[in-house]
Structure formats: C-alpha cells, structure tokens
Design an enzyme around this catalytic site. Sequence first.
Site, short mmCIF file in Angstrom:
data_model
loop_
_atom_site.label_atom_id
_atom_site.label_comp_id
_atom_site.label_asym_id
_atom_site.label_seq_id
_atom_site.Cartn_x
_atom_site.Cartn_y
_atom_site.Cartn_z
CG ASP A 1 8.28 -12.38 18.83
OD1 ASP A 1 7.37 -12.68 18.03
OD2 ASP A 1 8.28 -11.51 19.80
NE ARG B 1 -2.64 -0.59 3.49
CZ ARG B 1 -2.93 -1.89 4.22
NH1 ARG B 1 -3.20 -3.09 3.93
NH2 ARG B 1 -2.49 -1.64 5.46
N GLY C 1 -1.26 -10.55 16.62
CA GLY C 1 -0.68 -11.60 17.39
C GLY C 1 0.68 -11.32 18.01
CG HIS C 2 2.31 -9.71 20.77
ND1 HIS C 2 3.27 -8.95 20.44
CD2 HIS C 2 1.56 -8.65 21.31
CE1 HIS C 2 3.36 -7.84 20.52
NE2 HIS C 2 2.24 -7.52 20.95
CE1 TYR D 1 1.52 -14.39 15.43
CE2 TYR D 1 3.60 -13.83 16.26
CZ TYR D 1 2.32 -13.48 15.56
OH TYR D 1 1.94 -12.30 15.24
#
Length: 225
Positions: free
Chosen positions: A69, A4, A38-39, A43
């Site tokens: 992460d 975008r 999400g964090h 996950y």
Amino acid sequence: MTERLGVGPADCLARNPALVYGRMTGWGQDGPLAASAGHDIAYIAVTGALHAIGRAGGPPQVPVNYLGDFGGGSMFLALGLVAGVLSARATGRGRVVDAAIVDGAAVLQAMTYGLLADGRWADERGANLLDTGAPFYDVYQTADGRHMAVGALEPQFYAAFTGVLFAPGAVPADLPAQHDRARWPELRAGFAARFAQRSQEEWTSAFSGTDACVAPRPYHDRGPG
C-alpha cells in the site's frame, strides 16, 4: 468508478489540459484481476515479496501494509505526481499518473531479483545477508526481554559492533570470521549470549555515539517488546 461519476481523467483533462490526474489501483486498470478486490497482503503475495520475508524454516511474515500500500502504491503514485507536475509546468500539458500497487511492489524487489539472478541470493527465507540470515543483520533479545537491532554490514561497522559487544580489547580470539557462513550459527549464538547479559537500556548506552549500526527496538509502557 470515477469515469462512471463523470470525473474520470478524460473528463477532467477536457476542462483543464494542464491538470495532473493521479489514481491508484491494486491490480492495474486491465488484466484478469483488474475488477477484483484485494489488499496489501495479496498484492505482495503474487509479486513474490511476501515469500522473501520471514525467518529460516518459518512461514512468510506479513510486514503490516507498508510494502504494498505505502511503498509500492502511495510512494510510486506520489513520485509520479511530482514528475507530472514538473512536466506540466514546463509544457502546459497535463497527464494521467496511473499507479498499480502490484507493479510498485514488484519494482521494489528489483535488487533482490537481480541478486537472485546473479547467484548471490538464495530463494529461501532467512538465508541471506539482509533477511536475518546473517547474524550481524538481525535482532537480539536483551536481559529485560527487549531487543536490539544490529545492522553491522561493512567491515568498519562490524569491527565497531564487536568491539562494543565484547568490550574493547576483549573480542574472543576464536570468534568466527564475519563472512564464514558455515560458522554463522556459532556466531549468532555468541552474539545472543552477550546481548542476554545486559538490559536494553545498558546496551543502548554502550552503543550510543558509535558507528556500530546498532539501535534499540522502541517499546511502550504497556510492557516489554
């Protein structure tokens, strides 16, 4: 989002075909959760990793945000970028490296799922060789309220560990065999009792320079830990 803004992979590769473009998502580029926030904890929950972490009889324990992460996301992306750069140098053609945290977290469990499928891993917390189920792969509190980490898996390391813990030549004759699972509670209690007799500093000195695979858990001046 980058599409975008006009800086998505197609836009960038059109300007530089040899570019390696990396991006990371939580849930992947498509699928039912792709547009959802999400964090790390979410996950690793859906992949089953969270289920496997914790002590027997207790709830799952959160491994900070290291597993999803950083382990499943950042490291997989970094490896993909390195591979992409090497390929681009050889071919002149770039590529898009698209890493999803949920995918990486699932891949990290390959060994565990393999052992589970082979019948060598129990689908419960704190009951296996590497999840604190084994008394020789765990942490123990010392006399000053601190801890020592023990990872004496192989026979030679286990022998070195017990030799230091009970002092040379003083290993109890009735000490349960290392892999006698039925007597692991007894073995754990014996280890705990010994560690509780000396401070972390004393145990650290005793194990220093050995192949016992024992290390102190570091602590800060603000208090024991």
